[in-house]
Design an enzyme around this catalytic site. Sequence first.
Site, PDB file in Angstrom:
ATOM      1  N   ARG A   1      63.843   1.305  47.251  1.00 57.26           N
ATOM      2  CA  ARG A   1      63.355   0.769  48.527  1.00 57.26           C
ATOM      3  C   ARG A   1      62.454  -0.450  48.322  1.00 57.26           C
ATOM      4  O   ARG A   1      62.430  -1.345  49.151  1.00 57.26           O
ATOM      5  CB  ARG A   1      62.676   1.889  49.329  1.00 57.26           C
ATOM      6  CG  ARG A   1      63.735   2.808  49.909  1.00 57.26           C
ATOM      7  CD  ARG A   1      63.231   4.004  50.659  1.00 57.26           C
ATOM      8  NE  ARG A   1      64.379   4.674  51.277  1.00 57.26           N
ATOM      9  CZ  ARG A   1      64.339   5.869  51.859  1.00 57.26           C
ATOM     10  NH1 ARG A   1      63.202   6.536  51.913  1.00 57.26           N
ATOM     11  NH2 ARG A   1      65.419   6.385  52.391  1.00 57.26           N
TER      12      ARG A   1
ATOM     13  N   HIS B   1      70.416  -0.374  55.703  1.00 60.54           N
ATOM     14  CA  HIS B   1      70.740   0.453  54.538  1.00 60.54           C
ATOM     15  C   HIS B   1      69.479   0.994  53.851  1.00 60.54           C
ATOM     16  O   HIS B   1      68.381   0.563  54.125  1.00 60.54           O
ATOM     17  CB  HIS B   1      71.684  -0.286  53.576  1.00 60.54           C
ATOM     18  CG  HIS B   1      71.089  -1.419  52.813  1.00 60.54           C
ATOM     19  ND1 HIS B   1      71.697  -1.956  51.708  1.00 60.54           N
ATOM     20  CD2 HIS B   1      69.945  -2.120  53.000  1.00 60.54           C
ATOM     21  CE1 HIS B   1      70.956  -2.934  51.252  1.00 60.54           C
ATOM     22  NE2 HIS B   1      69.897  -3.066  52.006  1.00 60.54           N
ATOM     23  N   GLU B   2      69.684   1.999  53.020  1.00 61.28           N
ATOM     24  CA  GLU B   2      68.571   2.709  52.354  1.00 61.28           C
ATOM     25  C   GLU B   2      67.590   3.293  53.357  1.00 61.28           C
ATOM     26  O   GLU B   2      66.391   3.352  53.101  1.00 61.28           O
ATOM     27  CB  GLU B   2      67.834   1.768  51.375  1.00 61.28           C
ATOM     28  CG  GLU B   2      68.683   1.235  50.243  1.00 61.28           C
ATOM     29  CD  GLU B   2      68.935   2.270  49.150  1.00 61.28           C
ATOM     30  OE1 GLU B   2      68.223   3.281  49.102  1.00 61.28           O
ATOM     31  OE2 GLU B   2      69.870   2.047  48.360  1.00 61.28           O
ATOM     32  N   GLY B   3      68.103   3.728  54.499  1.00 64.42           N
ATOM     33  CA  GLY B   3      67.255   4.317  55.536  1.00 64.42           C
ATOM     34  C   GLY B   3      66.873   3.290  56.583  1.00 64.42           C
ATOM     35  O   GLY B   3      66.155   2.340  56.296  1.00 64.42           O
TER      36      GLY B   3
ATOM     37  N   GLN C   1      62.728   5.459  58.388  1.00 62.36           N
ATOM     38  CA  GLN C   1      61.478   5.128  57.689  1.00 62.36           C
ATOM     39  C   GLN C   1      60.261   5.505  58.531  1.00 62.36           C
ATOM     40  O   GLN C   1      59.242   5.944  58.007  1.00 62.36           O
ATOM     41  CB  GLN C   1      61.418   3.627  57.359  1.00 62.36           C
ATOM     42  CG  GLN C   1      62.570   3.102  56.521  1.00 62.36           C
ATOM     43  CD  GLN C   1      62.666   3.732  55.150  1.00 62.36           C
ATOM     44  OE1 GLN C   1      61.657   4.146  54.593  1.00 62.36           O
ATOM     45  NE2 GLN C   1      63.870   3.830  54.614  1.00 62.36           N
TER      46      GLN C   1
END
Lengths: 600, 600
Positions: free
Chosen positions: A298, A441-443, A448
Amino acid sequence: MQQKIINPQDLAFQLFELHDVERVLGFDRYADHSRETLQAALDLALKVAAEEFAPHARLVDEEEPRFEQGRVVMRPEVKRALDVLRDTGLMAASQDYERGGMQLPAAVAQMCVGLLKGANVGTQGYAGLTIAAANLIMVQGSEAQQQRYAEPMMAGRFFGTMCLTEPQAGSSLGDLRTRAEPQADGSYRLFGSKIYISGGDHELSDNIIHMVLARLPDAPPGVKGISLFLVPKFLVTEDGRLGERNDVALAGLIHKMGYRGTTSTMLNFGERDGAVGYLVGEPHQGLAAMFHMMNEARIGVGLGSVMLGYTGYLHALDYARERRQGRPVGEKDPATAQVPLIRHADIRRMLLAQKAYVEGGLALCLEGAMLVDEKKHAATDAERRQAAGLLDLLTPVIKSWPSRYCLEANSLAIQVHGGYGYTREYPVEQFYRDNRLNPIHEGTHGIQGLDLLGRKVSMAGGEHYHELMRRMEASLAEARQHARLTGSADRLDVAMRAMAAATDAINGEKQRGNTEKALANATLYLDAFGHVVVGWLWLRQALRALSGLAGKGEQTPEFYEGKVRVCDYFTRYELPNVISTAELLQAVDTTALDMVDEQF
Amino acid sequence: MQQKIINPQDLAFQLFELHDVERVLGFDRYADHSRETLQAALDLALKVAAEEFAPHARLVDEEEPRFEQGRVVMRPEVKRALDVLRDTGLMAASQDYERGGMQLPAAVAQMCVGLLKGANVGTQGYAGLTIAAANLIMVQGSEAQQQRYAEPMMAGRFFGTMCLTEPQAGSSLGDLRTRAEPQADGSYRLFGSKIYISGGDHELSDNIIHMVLARLPDAPPGVKGISLFLVPKFLVTEDGRLGERNDVALAGLIHKMGYRGTTSTMLNFGERDGAVGYLVGEPHQGLAAMFHMMNEARIGVGLGSVMLGYTGYLHALDYARERRQGRPVGEKDPATAQVPLIRHADIRRMLLAQKAYVEGGLALCLEGAMLVDEKKHAATDAERRQAAGLLDLLTPVIKSWPSRYCLEANSLAIQVHGGYGYTREYPVEQFYRDNRLNPIHEGTHGIQGLDLLGRKVSMAGGEHYHELMRRMEASLAEARQHARLTGSADRLDVAMRAMAAATDAINGEKQRGNTEKALANATLYLDAFGHVVVGWLWLRQALRALSGLAGKGEQTPEFYEGKVRVCDYFTRYELPNVISTAELLQAVDTTALDMVDEQF
């Protein structure tokens, strides 16, 4: 600054003055390093970025990878650039010497990758995913897995992927269905479909190592039943030679708005007799294993956003200095020469905002990277624990704040260019399209926000949150000793207090068991919290700049003066919006929660 | 709502309840019209939009017009759709019956075009430019010019363009260099290059009529030396037949991030012996002539932004209702079924924001369109003058507010779709790319801010500004009679007062002669002013919705309830940011103005 990837003064300032990366050289792990070796790695990365990555960034956008007869076909420049990168050794920048690594501090290793991202995020994607997958094996895998798979990845011979998402589950990983059936020899056979697998197939490397989340037959439902598997495209024999093709099929390519150079694929595991896979770590602990790497991944996403914003800013700055258009307000004589765009107040405001976002975002990502090193290598347990806690707390902010505000910087870079910025003749429109992926992407921001407000803020009884507040208070006290910074300190103080009151109110709501209500505006909380953190980092930049102006620094007076002014800009123009958001949050507003489907 | 272009209840509400478009049927010009004839035109436009325009919107993005052997080649669906549109007569929707027009009120005529924009902004571009160019000739041209050029345009046989921008001048029109040399026969020969000419060449129509800004030999420098010329692609004989090809050459196509269906061209006038042109209006009055049409053109840009935001919102709403993902906060059992996205508070917040932006933007654009009719056709001089003044004041807001916030709506529509939204399999990414043009063309935000704060707010001694404030106060008084609206009224009141104080402070600065300082934050003023205006329009929508809930309306109770709730959302979540901006403005902050080049 000819390469327009980063301002070299700012890079030096952030690493060596603001974050004082040399202090980690005191850790045993970095004993062999010096300012010179760190600088050499950065110079090398910047050279590769400028010479091998940047020149074909537009090309891989225009001619994105194609699906032809079951293969992924792409421009040859991609492989050439990645081959050069492999030969530099930078793909193992943070790894141990004994594994062929450079054992660089996290901030420098991340920055090296960041420079490649700013130059060509599409081509960098293949390397970035490989580094992440190799890191995962190095932490979670067996010694044999490390030698057989991770070492060739760090050497750039094998590439890697992360296979999480499935069509029916999206962000809801607990609902994934790919199954892994145990075999007599201790291996597994995997069956299932994954989507959005970046770098899922190509011919850039000898092999591709997929890190796949799947379920064992006895897995409990939800996230507690997910295991992590290593699934190679080509099986690897015990002596490291490539064996037969595994049962992993490329089902198709996904075409995106931007980030086109990194091919996004749909992969089918086990169309025939099952894809051979190997369990990494313990059964049912796959999500924890994956999330172990999430903090660094992240930071990578945040830094990627920053670097796309940063290159856009430098392009806009250059354009604003060169392009002559219009006259100053009040100049009535049309026979006078046109002035450079940067002479117009509104253009300067847009450049200031971009500078505030990208340099603030860079400070934020490097703060995270420093915590990665302190968490692993600081002298005492207490220091390591504190660093780990702060990193956990800041990770959702590091992922999301740049992906919102550095995207906004890209939009402002287009605006500075006017009509030209909207054309594909100039690169800024591509940065904007590329960067739009990062809030997803990646949350997503939503994920978050729930992570920050639902878990991190109250984790360990709020200990990490209070430690962050304590550090902020210390910076306020330091800033108040400088007349030029008291205004900024006061404004940050007000914003901090407003957010503290909001946090208390929300925690109260949580304690009363009203979780859904408490978290209804978590995304707004994330955003405002991020602004406070970045405001703090701007105050720290201004403090360091004042030292520089007093002769204790290596940059020019104009550079330091600029830092002080941007701090002023950020606390005047950006921070006040936190107050109104904090008031909403403190009131635990339920306007969105109460709206029902039929009313839309 | 199957077409996902507009919510039919909202269209009916806005036109017939909020803005009461039937009241203009009292004007002589519209005496033949009725609710039914207006509805029939809207239904026809929506049918053409959904059936002929929407189906190839993605196709013209993927296969944008190409430059082949000096010609522009494009997908055949474009011509077919425009032929159908031509046959409906809608290209002359607002024109006189005697010219073949439909004599529709401005709000309805604009809305008909808006529906086409929402369906396919690329293909609509050709028609929109033709309508604008024909309108210009109808107001500024001679009777002969109207008959020979405008009538075939309104009938869709000729298409039109607007040729303003030149490479060296950009937004600074006063620096344009194209020259026009008088000929013995009263015509002119034009020499010069123009860029960003949308629809500058194609084979969609028999002829193309370019409206070109150029300078006469005796022209004074700057904007006071610009004249307007009509330059046909093919000369037209006195009896209306097409003659020889004029000296207008297609120099190339410009490739854009979005809006790809509308070809953008570079045109060279006079590569040989000069392009034959005809003066429209008086010498040196070209900019005034062009700006005479700007109010309507800018409503068109604003409405285009709204409609791109609107279709994105409807797509996101549909997706959020159908896509099942995740579980409510607090649902710990992973064996339960996944819920539709719309069940998540953060998704609802993003849908609420989109609804607030697009329906608020639509109310704003229709407010402008109603003023167009009142300015032209109201019963008394005083009413017409007041409407003209308000329209002048609101035009920069109508142009810019939707082009910022409905672009943000498009970004939120992507976010609701998650990863799918970033792919080209779903239309929302295209809406986002298409809409990014709107903050740039027809005057950037920066230009609009200077127009609003530098001219419009203080025009006629501030009379129009005070009239707007008076109307807002009247709405506040009305809203305060309803318990459900007092909170919103109070919040709007606070924002209005803050902006009034900022306006006073800035006017004071201007009066002291500090123009550059006074206007340094004009873009922020524009943005905050827009939020106050849209907040007012939301209050009016809520007021009308309460009438509807009390039985005086044609929509469902859920629809009206939704309107009241969005008003609440807008005044709680959006308006408070105005306060902090207003404080900056009131302090006449010079942070951006003071930053010098070397400090970046």
